[in-house]
Design a protein around this motif. Structure first.
Motif, PDB file in Angstrom:
ATOM      1  N   ASP A  97       0.533  -1.363  -0.631  1.00  0.00           N
ATOM      2  CA  ASP A  97       0.366  -0.010   0.016  1.00  0.00           C
ATOM      3  C   ASP A  97       0.918   1.399  -0.194  1.00  0.00           C
ATOM      4  OD1 ASP A  97       0.132   0.743   2.580  1.00  0.00           O
ATOM      5  OD2 ASP A  97      -0.810  -1.139   3.343  1.00  0.00           O
ATOM      6  N   PRO A  98      -0.206   2.323  -0.242  1.00  0.00           N
ATOM      7  CA  PRO A  98       0.984   3.278  -0.473  1.00  0.00           C
ATOM      8  C   PRO A  98       2.319   4.322   0.703  1.00  0.00           C
ATOM      9  CG  PRO A  98      -1.040   3.691  -1.076  1.00  0.00           C
ATOM     10  CD  PRO A  98      -1.711   2.479  -0.661  1.00  0.00           C
ATOM     11  N   PHE A  99       1.449   3.572   1.360  1.00  0.00           N
ATOM     12  CA  PHE A  99       2.096   3.847   3.037  1.00  0.00           C
ATOM     13  C   PHE A  99       4.021   3.695   2.961  1.00  0.00           C
ATOM     14  CE2 PHE A  99       4.057   2.580   7.032  1.00  0.00           C
ATOM     15  CZ  PHE A  99       4.550   3.327   7.409  1.00  0.00           C
ATOM     16  N   PHE A 100       4.279   2.114   2.494  1.00  0.00           N
ATOM     17  CA  PHE A 100       5.444   1.720   1.984  1.00  0.00           C
ATOM     18  C   PHE A 100       6.069   2.012   1.418  1.00  0.00           C
ATOM     19  CE2 PHE A 100       2.542  -1.383   4.636  1.00  0.00           C
ATOM     20  CZ  PHE A 100       3.370  -1.451   5.945  1.00  0.00           C
ATOM     21  N   ILE A 101       4.984   2.271  -0.170  1.00  0.00           N
ATOM     22  CA  ILE A 101       6.449   2.811  -0.700  1.00  0.00           C
ATOM     23  C   ILE A 101       6.832   4.561  -0.649  1.00  0.00           C
ATOM     24  CG2 ILE A 101       5.868   3.668  -3.538  1.00  0.00           C
ATOM     25  CD1 ILE A 101       3.418   1.641  -3.722  1.00  0.00           C
ATOM     26  N   GLY A 102       5.832   5.004   0.050  1.00  0.00           N
ATOM     27  CA  GLY A 102       5.580   7.111   0.277  1.00  0.00           C
ATOM     28  C   GLY A 102       7.193   6.649   1.232  1.00  0.00           C
ATOM     29  N   CYS A 103       7.264   5.602   2.097  1.00  0.00           N
ATOM     30  CA  CYS A 103       8.531   5.650   2.829  1.00  0.00           C
ATOM     31  C   CYS A 103       9.716   5.048   2.471  1.00  0.00           C
ATOM     32  CB  CYS A 103       7.914   4.128   4.219  1.00  0.00           C
ATOM     33  SG  CYS A 103       6.774   4.634   4.839  1.00  0.00           S
ATOM     34  N   ALA A 104       9.045   4.201   1.166  1.00  0.00           N
ATOM     35  CA  ALA A 104      10.433   4.106   0.531  1.00  0.00           C
ATOM     36  C   ALA A 104      10.671   4.924  -0.353  1.00  0.00           C
ATOM     37  CB  ALA A 104      10.435   2.509  -0.590  1.00  0.00           C
ATOM     38  N   HIS A 105      10.452   6.316  -0.496  1.00  0.00           N
ATOM     39  CA  HIS A 105      10.802   7.040  -1.372  1.00  0.00           C
ATOM     40  C   HIS A 105      11.576   8.327   0.108  1.00  0.00           C
ATOM     41  CE1 HIS A 105      10.098   6.090  -5.254  1.00  0.00           C
ATOM     42  NE2 HIS A 105       8.051   5.358  -4.975  1.00  0.00           N
ATOM     43  N   TYR A 131       3.117   9.679  -2.399  1.00  0.00           N
ATOM     44  CA  TYR A 131       2.184   8.515  -1.681  1.00  0.00           C
ATOM     45  C   TYR A 131       1.273   9.366  -0.505  1.00  0.00           C
ATOM     46  CZ  TYR A 131       4.225   5.539  -5.249  1.00  0.00           C
ATOM     47  OH  TYR A 131       4.422   4.982  -6.739  1.00  0.00           O
ATOM     48  N   ALA A 132       2.165  10.135   0.317  1.00  0.00           N
ATOM     49  CA  ALA A 132       1.294   9.969   1.789  1.00  0.00           C
ATOM     50  C   ALA A 132       0.068  10.366   1.457  1.00  0.00           C
ATOM     51  CB  ALA A 132       1.838  11.553   2.523  1.00  0.00           C
ATOM     52  N   LYS A 133      -0.480  11.498   0.630  1.00  0.00           N
ATOM     53  CA  LYS A 133      -1.688  11.790   0.100  1.00  0.00           C
ATOM     54  C   LYS A 133      -2.641  11.465  -0.098  1.00  0.00           C
ATOM     55  CE  LYS A 133      -0.390  16.543  -1.755  1.00  0.00           C
ATOM     56  NZ  LYS A 133      -0.186  16.833  -2.890  1.00  0.00           N
ATOM     57  N   GLU A 134      -2.648   9.563  -0.418  1.00  0.00           N
ATOM     58  CA  GLU A 134      -3.441   9.255  -0.845  1.00  0.00           C
ATOM     59  C   GLU A 134      -3.196   7.611   0.422  1.00  0.00           C
ATOM     60  OE1 GLU A 134      -1.557   6.107  -4.196  1.00  0.00           O
ATOM     61  OE2 GLU A 134      -0.772   8.031  -5.062  1.00  0.00           O
ATOM     62  N   GLU A 138      -4.806   7.071   9.079  1.00  0.00           N
ATOM     63  CA  GLU A 138      -4.581   8.365   9.944  1.00  0.00           C
ATOM     64  C   GLU A 138      -2.976   8.460  10.103  1.00  0.00           C
ATOM     65  OE1 GLU A 138      -4.614  11.765   9.029  1.00  0.00           O
ATOM     66  OE2 GLU A 138      -6.317  10.838   7.522  1.00  0.00           O
ATOM     67  N   ASN A 139      -2.503   7.414  11.399  1.00  0.00           N
ATOM     68  CA  ASN A 139      -1.521   6.976  12.048  1.00  0.00           C
ATOM     69  C   ASN A 139      -0.507   6.764  10.847  1.00  0.00           C
ATOM     70  OD1 ASN A 139      -0.272   6.661  14.797  1.00  0.00           O
ATOM     71  ND2 ASN A 139      -0.170   4.513  14.223  1.00  0.00           N
ATOM     72  N   SER A 140      -0.736   5.890  10.303  1.00  0.00           N
ATOM     73  CA  SER A 140       0.371   5.910   8.465  1.00  0.00           C
ATOM     74  C   SER A 140       0.723   6.836   8.240  1.00  0.00           C
ATOM     75  CB  SER A 140      -0.149   4.752   8.044  1.00  0.00           C
ATOM     76  OG  SER A 140      -0.153   3.265   8.779  1.00  0.00           O
ATOM     77  N   LYS A 141      -0.080   7.571   8.096  1.00  0.00           N
ATOM     78  CA  LYS A 141       0.047   9.274   7.203  1.00  0.00           C
ATOM     79  C   LYS A 141       1.154   9.881   8.002  1.00  0.00           C
ATOM     80  CE  LYS A 141      -3.084  10.948   4.821  1.00  0.00           C
ATOM     81  NZ  LYS A 141      -4.073  11.112   3.985  1.00  0.00           N
ATOM     82  N   GLN A 142       0.407  10.088   9.326  1.00  0.00           N
ATOM     83  CA  GLN A 142       1.053  10.992  10.388  1.00  0.00           C
ATOM     84  C   GLN A 142       2.705  10.588  10.289  1.00  0.00           C
ATOM     85  OE1 GLN A 142       0.074  14.380  11.078  1.00  0.00           O
ATOM     86  NE2 GLN A 142      -1.470  13.602   9.474  1.00  0.00           N
ATOM     87  N   LEU A 144       4.562   9.148   8.233  1.00  0.00           N
ATOM     88  CA  LEU A 144       4.955   9.477   7.297  1.00  0.00           C
ATOM     89  C   LEU A 144       5.581  10.761   7.147  1.00  0.00           C
ATOM     90  CD1 LEU A 144       6.552   8.411   4.145  1.00  0.00           C
ATOM     91  CD2 LEU A 144       4.931   8.463   3.430  1.00  0.00           C
ATOM     92  N   LEU A 145       4.630  11.805   7.303  1.00  0.00           N
ATOM     93  CA  LEU A 145       4.416  12.870   7.274  1.00  0.00           C
ATOM     94  C   LEU A 145       5.479  13.246   8.159  1.00  0.00           C
ATOM     95  CD1 LEU A 145       0.969  13.837   6.867  1.00  0.00           C
ATOM     96  CD2 LEU A 145       2.955  14.017   5.544  1.00  0.00           C
ATOM     97  N   SER A 146       5.471  12.663   9.656  1.00  0.00           N
ATOM     98  CA  SER A 146       7.075  13.141  10.155  1.00  0.00           C
ATOM     99  C   SER A 146       8.048  12.691  10.368  1.00  0.00           C
ATOM    100  CB  SER A 146       6.353  12.807  11.636  1.00  0.00           C
ATOM    101  OG  SER A 146       5.367  12.951  12.394  1.00  0.00           O
ATOM    102  N   ASP A 147       7.914  11.607   9.535  1.00  0.00           N
ATOM    103  CA  ASP A 147      10.007  11.567   8.505  1.00  0.00           C
ATOM    104  C   ASP A 147      10.338  12.199   7.568  1.00  0.00           C
ATOM    105  OD1 ASP A 147       9.909   9.509  10.929  1.00  0.00           O
ATOM    106  OD2 ASP A 147      10.239   7.245   9.453  1.00  0.00           O
ATOM    107  N   LEU A 148       8.737  12.486   7.182  1.00  0.00           N
ATOM    108  CA  LEU A 148       9.311  13.881   5.687  1.00  0.00           C
ATOM    109  C   LEU A 148       9.530  15.215   6.537  1.00  0.00           C
ATOM    110  CD1 LEU A 148       6.702  12.470   3.390  1.00  0.00           C
ATOM    111  CD2 LEU A 148       9.049  12.223   3.101  1.00  0.00           C
ATOM    112  N   GLU A 149       9.208  15.498   7.713  1.00  0.00           N
ATOM    113  CA  GLU A 149       9.405  16.529   8.056  1.00  0.00           C
ATOM    114  C   GLU A 149      10.741  16.792   8.241  1.00  0.00           C
ATOM    115  OE1 GLU A 149       7.172  19.268   8.857  1.00  0.00           O
ATOM    116  OE2 GLU A 149       5.539  18.457   7.247  1.00  0.00           O
ATOM    117  N   THR A 150      11.324  15.565   9.117  1.00  0.00           N
ATOM    118  CA  THR A 150      12.642  15.591   9.323  1.00  0.00           C
ATOM    119  C   THR A 150      13.962  15.782   8.303  1.00  0.00           C
ATOM    120  OG1 THR A 150      13.207  13.110   9.346  1.00  0.00           O
ATOM    121  CG2 THR A 150      12.842  14.145  11.023  1.00  0.00           C
ATOM    122  N   LEU A 151      13.697  15.342   7.040  1.00  0.00           N
ATOM    123  CA  LEU A 151      14.382  15.800   6.053  1.00  0.00           C
ATOM    124  C   LEU A 151      14.532  17.454   5.336  1.00  0.00           C
ATOM    125  CD1 LEU A 151      12.765  13.135   3.635  1.00  0.00           C
ATOM    126  CD2 LEU A 151      14.752  13.187   4.802  1.00  0.00           C
TER     127      LEU A 151
END
Length: 151
Positions: A97-105, A131-134, A138-142, A144-151
């Motif tokens: 699902d999109p969570f794992f693909i988003g995490c890979a990116h 991918y996060a938008k997909e 909500e927990n999974s989305k957050q 990924l979004l939190s990890d992306l904020e650290t970049l």
């Protein structure tokens, strides 16, 4: 149902999870010693290896294991290793699902930043946000979004 166990009799799945959690404890530590850094790498590899010994392991288990290895190597400043494991993470995430693909990116972006490839890192981060938008959970989305904020 039989569980595959290591030589101590502990199920590999239990060891994989324990190693994974130990890596997180080390990653979250503000100041690690060089010995702890080495331990973090070894334990992370151990976690993934133990997953490969679980007969019922899935691409999701492998995706998560490779993602964690990429993160560990990025934190250690070893961009080539981080990128190598990010690529493997994506390979095992492609049909998830999109969570794992988003995490890979996200892993790609993080490893490319370590390598100084900032334009490519920004592109990978943008793709992770797509991918996060997909993600419907909500927990999974957050996460990924939190990890992306650290970049």
């Amino acid at each position: 149902m039989s569980m595959t166990k290591d030589q101590t009799g502990i199920p590999h799945k239990e060891l994989a999870v324990s190693c994974f959690n130990n890596v997180w404890r080390l990653l979250e530590k503000q100041h690690r010693t060089s010995e702890e850094n080495d331990q973090m790498i070894h334990v992370c590899h151990s976690s993934l290896w133990h997953w490969t010994q679980v007969p019922s392991h899935t691409n999701q288990n492998l995706s998560i294991g490779y993602w964690q290895l990429s993160r560990v190597y990025a934190v250690m400043g070893q961009g080539e290793n981080a990128l190598h494991y990010a690529k493997l993470c994506l390979t095992y995430s492609e049909e998830l699902d999109p969570f794992f693909i988003g995490c890979a990116h996200e892993a790609f972006s993080r490893s490319l930043r370590v390598l100084g490839q900032l334009e490519n890192a920004a592109s990978a981060k943008k793709l992770a946000y797509t991918y996060a938008k997909e993600i419907t959970d909500e927990n999974s989305k957050q996460i990924l979004l939190s990890d992306l904020e650290t970049l």
